[in-house]
Design an enzyme around this catalytic site. Structure first.
Site, short mmCIF file in Angstrom:
data_model
loop_
_atom_site.label_atom_id
_atom_site.label_comp_id
_atom_site.label_asym_id
_atom_site.label_seq_id
_atom_site.Cartn_x
_atom_site.Cartn_y
_atom_site.Cartn_z
N CYS A 184 39.91 40.68 -11.96
CA CYS A 184 39.32 41.08 -13.20
C CYS A 184 38.39 39.75 -13.61
O CYS A 184 37.72 39.75 -14.45
CB CYS A 184 40.50 41.34 -14.39
N ASP B 223 69.21 61.36 1.93
CA ASP B 223 70.17 61.98 0.74
C ASP B 223 69.49 63.23 0.21
O ASP B 223 68.28 63.51 0.63
CB ASP B 223 70.17 60.81 -0.28
N ASP C 115 62.11 54.62 4.08
CA ASP C 115 62.59 55.77 3.37
C ASP C 115 62.49 56.88 4.28
O ASP C 115 61.86 57.03 4.93
CB ASP C 115 61.82 55.88 2.02
N CYS D 258 43.85 38.26 -13.42
CA CYS D 258 43.99 38.21 -11.76
C CYS D 258 42.38 37.94 -11.04
O CYS D 258 41.40 37.94 -11.84
CB CYS D 258 44.59 39.55 -11.52
N CYS E 97 43.39 40.94 -18.47
CA CYS E 97 44.02 40.37 -17.19
C CYS E 97 43.62 39.19 -16.75
O CYS E 97 42.05 38.97 -16.68
CB CYS E 97 43.99 41.57 -16.25
ZN LIG Z 1 43.38 42.06 -13.10
#
Ligand SMILES: [Zn+2]
Length: 499
Positions: A269, A112, A77, A266, A264
């Protein structure tokens, strides 16, 4: 308009839609290699202005891949966002173009002038003028053929300016486009306005060029954005949120202190308890939270990609947009663009059409069916019309079947002539049989139109009425346009009935 794509870059192909984790070159929390290994993310984004400030000409010698020690695809960017947030940054547009040519990312962005969401029209006009001037200039001076260039669209909430900017930048030699200025709208849950902004840009950009929606990296908004044809997203939020103790979910952001459970699946977690995360040393806690945030985001991307493959992205968006009333505003605004969206919707899909709420009645498939029934359908020359409000495929008992045209009444499609029943999605749908008012309205409107147009042709019109399901709505509507209507008892089956 949502699509799966393969974006070829000098450092390998990238599957889109995808999210680019933002790498701050002066403060690397996870290295790009680590991100690729752990989250399967190929493409990362960093900021050319920050690289210039921290590494100067050393980066021009080593290249951005050398600086980040990464051999995969990198986007840069330019620093436009830093201007929006912090004012002037003291680098001229030509300098940032030639600097990106020198550090050679796979995708680069011109400098920009972001419009933002809280500006006067006068200022917005100026940002579009300057952005277009710089885009034209950059297309002239850039010199590294290995770098693909991204041309941003500005204009903010002034949609005519967005259209103008998209049209003009789309005429220039850019390989990708970015839609700017959604960040303040996103932060304030102004999703309906985001839909207007993105749809206005998409209607005026070349659709074969990948589109990046700046800053839209939260999992709750990804499905909606992908459905509008956005291919690339960036997220600095995964780590910024983590630093603030904020935990992303598919539906919202929660503060760690507000959690009693970890909602969660994942690895972070499942392998850690909430207490472990809360009590970890600050740096460790930021990493754990940032990893969880990325897992949630990439999990959402995989679900979106799978929904595209299955032909059920719209349904996924309907489910996701029920997480918050402002998101539902976004979906309802999207429905207003259904005629444009219909042009890109496949005529057939590998999955059944599922009606999940009032917005389903305005899906592109329904819009297309209504349009084609009006424009293309010619009824057979038969003297008797039988209207059968039934979901099951069966014929009513009529005296002379060979003289009778059968039309089933199926919400949300409306009048479905028997000979069209095999055409997608008229033969492949799942709709609630406990009707809502929108389902009833769809059928009432459709059959009223049909009878107004063709009612005179028939000697007899029979309606096999099912008052238990339809109340008086069907009979009233049909009678008002067809005086010769004869109402007969419903002869079809209901769910759970057998003969
Ligand atoms: Zn998680």
């Amino acid at each position: 308009m949502g699509r799966l794509g393969k974006l070829g870059t000098a450092h390998g192909d990238v599957t889109t839609p995808t999210l680019m984790p933002v790498i701050d070159p002066s403060d690397v929390v996870f290295s790009p290699d680590e991100i690729r290994r752990e989250f399967g993310a190929d493409l990362v984004i960093t900021n050319a202005y920050l690289i210039l400030r921290h590494f100067g000409q050393e980066a021009a010698r080593r290249g951005v891949h050398g600086i980040l020690n990464y051999d995969g695809p990198i986007m840069t960017d330019s620093g436009g966002y830093q201007i929006l947030r912090y004012g002037e940054i003291g680098v001229c547009p030509e300098e940032i173009i030639s600097y990106q040519d020198a550090i050679a990312p796979d995708i680069a962005t011109i400098l920009d002038l972001p419009t933002g969401a809280r500006v006067s029209r006068e200022h917005a006009v100026e940002t579009v003028r300057v952005t277009l001037e710089r885009a034209r200039q950059a297309a002239e001076i850039r010199s590294n053929p290995k770098v693909a260039w991204c041309g941003p669209v500005q204009g903010g909430t002034f949609l005519d300016l967005v259209a103008e900017c998209a049209t003009e930048v789309g005429k220039l030699d850019y390989q990708l486009h970015a839609i700017g200025s959604p960040v303040e709208l996103l932060e304030n849950y102004r999703y309906a306005e985001i839909v207007d902004l993105v749809m206005m840009a998409k209607q005026h950009l070349p659709l074969d060029r990948p589109t990046h929606l700046f800053g839209a990296g939260h999992p709750m908004v990804l499905a909606l954005a992908v459905a509008m044809g956005c291919d690339l997203f960036d997220s600095a939020a995964y780590v910024l949120y983590a630093r603030g103790g904020r935990y992303m979910t598919q539906n919202k952001t929660l503060h760690l202190d507000a959690l009693t459970f970890l909602p969660c699946e994942c690895p972070i977690c499942t392998e850690h308890s909430l207490e472990e995360i809360k009590n970890a040393p600050p740096e460790e806690r930021v990493k754990l939270l940032a990893k969880h945030n990325l897992h949630v985001t990439f999990g959402e991307l995989r679900r979106i990609r799978q929904a595209i493959i299955e032909g059920r992205l719209w349904e996924y968006v309907e489910m996701r947009c029920r997480a918050h009333p402002r998101l539902l505003d976004g979906l309802r605004r999207l429905v207003k663009y259904r005629e444009f969206i219909e042009r890109f919707d496949p005529v057939s899909k590998p999955s059944a059409f599922c009606y999940l709420g009032p917005e389903s009645a305005s899906r592109p498939e329904v819009t297309r069916y209504e349009k084609r029934l009006t424009e293309r359908y010619e009824p057979p020359a038969l003297p008797i019309l039988a209207l059968m409000p039934a979901f099951e495929r069966e014929r009513p008992k009529v005296d002379s079947p060979e003289q009778t045209q059968l039309i089933r009444l199926i919400p949300p499609f409306g009048a479905v002539p028997e000979e069209l029943e095999e055409v997608y999605p008229l033969g492949q749908f799942q709709v609630p049989q406990e009707l809502d008012v929108w389902q009833i309205k769809s059928v009432v409107d459709s059959i009223s139109n049909y009878l107004q147009k063709y009612g005179e042709r028939y000697e007899q019109i029979l309606l096999f009425n099912d008052p238990q399901r339809w109340g008086s709505a069907l009979v009233d509507a049909c009678k008002s346009v067809a005086e010769k209507l004869k109402v007969l008892p419903f002869s079809g089956m209901r769910k759970g009935e057998t003969r």
